[in-house]
Design a protein around this motif. Structure first.
Motif, PDB file in Angstrom:
ATOM      1  N   ASP A  10       0.898  -1.244   0.009  1.00  0.00           N
ATOM      2  CA  ASP A  10      -0.012   0.171   0.175  1.00  0.00           C
ATOM      3  C   ASP A  10       1.012   1.178   0.080  1.00  0.00           C
ATOM      4  O   ASP A  10       1.645   1.560   1.024  1.00  0.00           O
TER       5      ASP A  10
ATOM      6  N   PRO B 299       1.255   5.238   0.198  1.00  0.00           N
ATOM      7  CA  PRO B 299       0.741   6.595   0.821  1.00  0.00           C
ATOM      8  C   PRO B 299       0.331   7.348  -0.472  1.00  0.00           C
ATOM      9  O   PRO B 299       0.939   7.342  -1.379  1.00  0.00           O
ATOM     10  N   ARG B 300      -0.383   8.404  -0.297  1.00  0.00           N
ATOM     11  CA  ARG B 300      -0.735   9.335  -1.177  1.00  0.00           C
ATOM     12  C   ARG B 300       0.390  10.229  -1.553  1.00  0.00           C
ATOM     13  O   ARG B 300       1.288  10.775  -0.609  1.00  0.00           O
ATOM     14  N   GLY B 301       0.683  10.373  -2.818  1.00  0.00           N
ATOM     15  CA  GLY B 301       1.930  11.033  -3.192  1.00  0.00           C
ATOM     16  C   GLY B 301       3.377  10.316  -3.314  1.00  0.00           C
ATOM     17  O   GLY B 301       4.233  10.897  -3.740  1.00  0.00           O
TER      18      GLY B 301
ATOM     19  N   THR C  31       4.927   6.854  -5.597  1.00  0.00           N
ATOM     20  CA  THR C  31       4.768   6.150  -6.872  1.00  0.00           C
ATOM     21  C   THR C  31       6.090   5.134  -6.781  1.00  0.00           C
ATOM     22  O   THR C  31       6.973   5.262  -6.218  1.00  0.00           O
TER      23      THR C  31
END
Length: 644
Positions: free
Chosen positions: A452, A454-456, A458
């Protein structure tokens, strides 16, 4: 590759040349007593009759290499010599064949040398009997051919896929990686021990190891990564049965050093890959974001997820926050109490403890040696000594560094990677028993399921598999377009959908022999192999065109439309097929003989040309069976449906 293109052109033009010679000779033999002017007119009429199908067949050959010109820059630099040499050779020889060859036929033709021996020879008799048997059981043989074609497609789907065959450079690049914190002196000892082990192999000529970063902006290698270039002896001096793959496997077993993760590549390939992606392993993974500690956590989790995955040899995530630093945090309150300014304290931190580059010394050879200034090591080789280093103010007052600052060891990033403006952590993946193109899709799916982000943040996969994906995407639309252009050209030549489809079916039937030979030689499905299939498909279509022409002419001579009994039709099909036997055998022989030296040659570059030649040789053999047997069967089956 240029020689491979010329070999393909030789086979194609041999077919066209023998067809023209036989056609013109047969016409002249029927009118042997005519004068020179009449003979020229007869040859011109015969050439005019053959001109249209020959031009379209040669145009199809040229169109077949259209996908090569749409490949990317890397593949284009490699395969353009093949495409251009074949195209220009065929263009020139087409002019010579159509313009010069008829003149030579008229000039050299002698009626008494025309012999019917070939048409009654042993090869013809055997072929005639086999063809009669095949036509009798035509439905069964067509079904058998379709079954073999389906089997070839199934076998092709099971091939390993790769970007390009690996070129033999005559050297190996050994790149072990360890965790941060290894002292420079101990790292040098480890490097020397590694070099001694590698030099002990009888196939090794010379070993040169490099530790740390060179004085170059393009080589940001930390101390944790060693680069050892292993120069190999000529292969005839190796142990019997030894291959580069076996040698690397033996070296990997011997170089099982605690704390190091091995990676093996070749110097040029590894350098190109590092310059392009920044990662030296065949497959790499970059995790990008803004928080270094979180990036390191994610890379280590990805390492644990990928290590047990089938095909993962060694997986190592960079320890980003793994460097030990002497950290001096100045305390403004204590600085004021002792009357020390910040700039005065920083002189000790920068010059005495950290070391400062103060000048460059110019050498006689043009080189530059940097000169740094710092305390002698025995004064700052422990944390306590650093803390007791003197700080002198402008008034001459001296205090210890620990009295105005907190001195401690702190972990921080050994090297911060900036990848397109983002902070990144690298994961090095060395493969075992699989290709990058096969490994990456399953690894992507595995991480997408269990990691998973986190946002931000890649993920970015690197390696040669990216080039394979780009080439496959490019070929995915240009190959169907090329086949469509071929079908349009066939329709323009024959004005018959049925006969155009019969000829176009020669392409998939040519896959059978190519796939079987590729499987027996153990070649993966690479861009080079695809180029070989493109070449053989075009040749198969061209030979199919000429077979259809011969059968149509035989049917026209026997006036089958007025007497369309099965026996007359059968005899006409056999007559046309037998007339096609000699040109087809000559085409196959010249093409195979021209490519056999490539198959058996050894040396640098053969890893690219041999996968091209293998599908052509195998495809020529299977397309021969299709042209000589299946096309006549399809003519008879077409007649059966018309009769019904």
């Amino acid at each position: 590759l240029s020689l491979a293109g010329l070999a393909i052109a030789i086979g194609v033009m041999a077919d066209a040349s023998i067809v023209i010679i036989e056609n013109c000779s047969a016409v002249l033999a029927q009118q042997a007593r005519i004068d020179g002017v009449k003979r020229r007119q007869v040859v011109i009429e015969a050439m005019a009759h053959m001109m249209r199908p020959l031009l379209f067949s040669l145009l199809i050959i040229l169109v077949s290499f259209l996908p090569v010109f749409f490949l990317g820059e890397r593949e284009g630099r490699l395969f353009d010599p093949l495409a251009f040499s074949k195209t220009f050779a065929m263009g020139l020889t087409t002019l010579l064949t159509l313009c010069l060859l008829p003149i030579l036929v008229v000039w050299a033709f002698k009626p008494k040398i025309v012999s019917k021996h070939f048409h009654n020879g042993a090869w013809v008799r055997c072929y005639r009997r086999a063809l009669v048997f095949t036509l009798t059981y035509r439905y069964g043989f067509v079904v058998l051919g379709l079954f073999m074609m389906g089997l070839a497609v199934l076998l092709m789907s099971r091939f390993d896929t790769a970007y390009m065959p690996e070129l033999e450079e005559g050297a190996i690049l050994y790149m072990p990686t360890t965790l941060p914190g290894l002292p420079m002196r101990e790292a040098g000892w480890v490097l020397q021990a590694m070099d001694r082990k590698l030099k002990s192999f009888p196939e090794v000529k010379r070993v040169f190891g490099k530790l740390g970063r060179a004085n170059s902006a393009t080589d940001p290698a930390p101390v944790t990564m060693i680069e050892t270039t292993i120069l190999l002896k000529p292969q005839h001096q190796w142990r019997p049965g030894m291959t580069r793959k076996k040698l690397v496997s033996e070296m990997d077993a011997q170089m099982n050093i605690i704390g190091y993760v091995n990676s093996w590549t070749q110097p040029i390939a590894g350098r190109v890959l590092m310059q392009d992606t920044g990662i030296q392993s065949p497959v790499g993974l970059k995790i990008k974001g803004h928080d270094l500690e979180l990036i390191e956590t994610l890379t280590q989790k990805a390492e644990r997820l990928l290590s047990p995955l089938p095909g993962s040899g060694t997986v190592l995530a960079e320890r980003i926050v793994g460097g030990d630093y002497v950290d001096v945090q100045l305390d403004l309150t204590r600085l004021a109490e002792h009357g020390i300014q910040i700039d005065e304290a920083m002189l000790t931190v920068r010059h005495a403890v950290g070391g400062e580059r103060i000048l460059d010394i110019q050498q006689s050879d043009g080189g530059v040696v940097p000169l740094s200034l710092r305390y002698s090591p025995e004064y700052i080789d422990t944390l306590e000594k650093v803390a007791r280093a003197s700080v002198i103010s402008a008034t001459g007052r001296a205090v210890t560094l620990e009295s105005i600052a907190d001195v401690r060891v702190r972990q921080s990033a050994e090297m911060i990677r900036n990848d397109n403006g983002e902070r990144a952590g690298y994961i090095y993946i060395d493969l075992e028993g699989v290709t990058a193109s096969d490994y990456v899709p399953q690894a992507k799916a595995h991480l997408a399921r269990y990691l998973d982000l986190p946002r931000g943040y890649t993920l970015e996969w690197t390696g040669t598999h990216r080039y394979a994906e780009q080439a496959q995407a490019q070929l995915g639309w240009i190959i169907p377009l090329t086949l469509l252009l071929m079908f349009v050209l066939l329709m323009m030549a024959f004005r018959s959908v049925a006969q155009s489809m019969v000829i176009l079916l020669a392409a998939p039937f040519a896959l059978v022999g190519g796939v079987l030979l590729q499987w027996s030689l153990g070649y993966a499905m690479t861009t080079a192999v695809i180029i070989g299939y493109l070449a053989v498909l075009a040749i198969a279509i061209q030979t199919g065109i000429l077979m259809v022409i011969f059968i149509r002419e035989a049917l026209a001579r026997n006036e089958w439309r007025r007497c369309s009994t099965e026996t007359v039709y059968l005899q006409a099909v056999i007559e046309g097929s037998v007339a096609r036997l000699r040109p087809k055998l000559i085409t196959v022989t010249t093409t195979v003989l021209a490519l056999l030296p490539i198959i058996f040659a050894r040396g640098s570059g053969m890893e690219i040309t041999q996968p091209i030649a293998a599908p052509i040789i195998g495809g020529m053999l299977s397309s021969t069976l299709y042209v000589l047997f299946i096309i006549p069967c399809l003519f008879m089956i077409g007649r059966d449906f018309k009769a019904d």
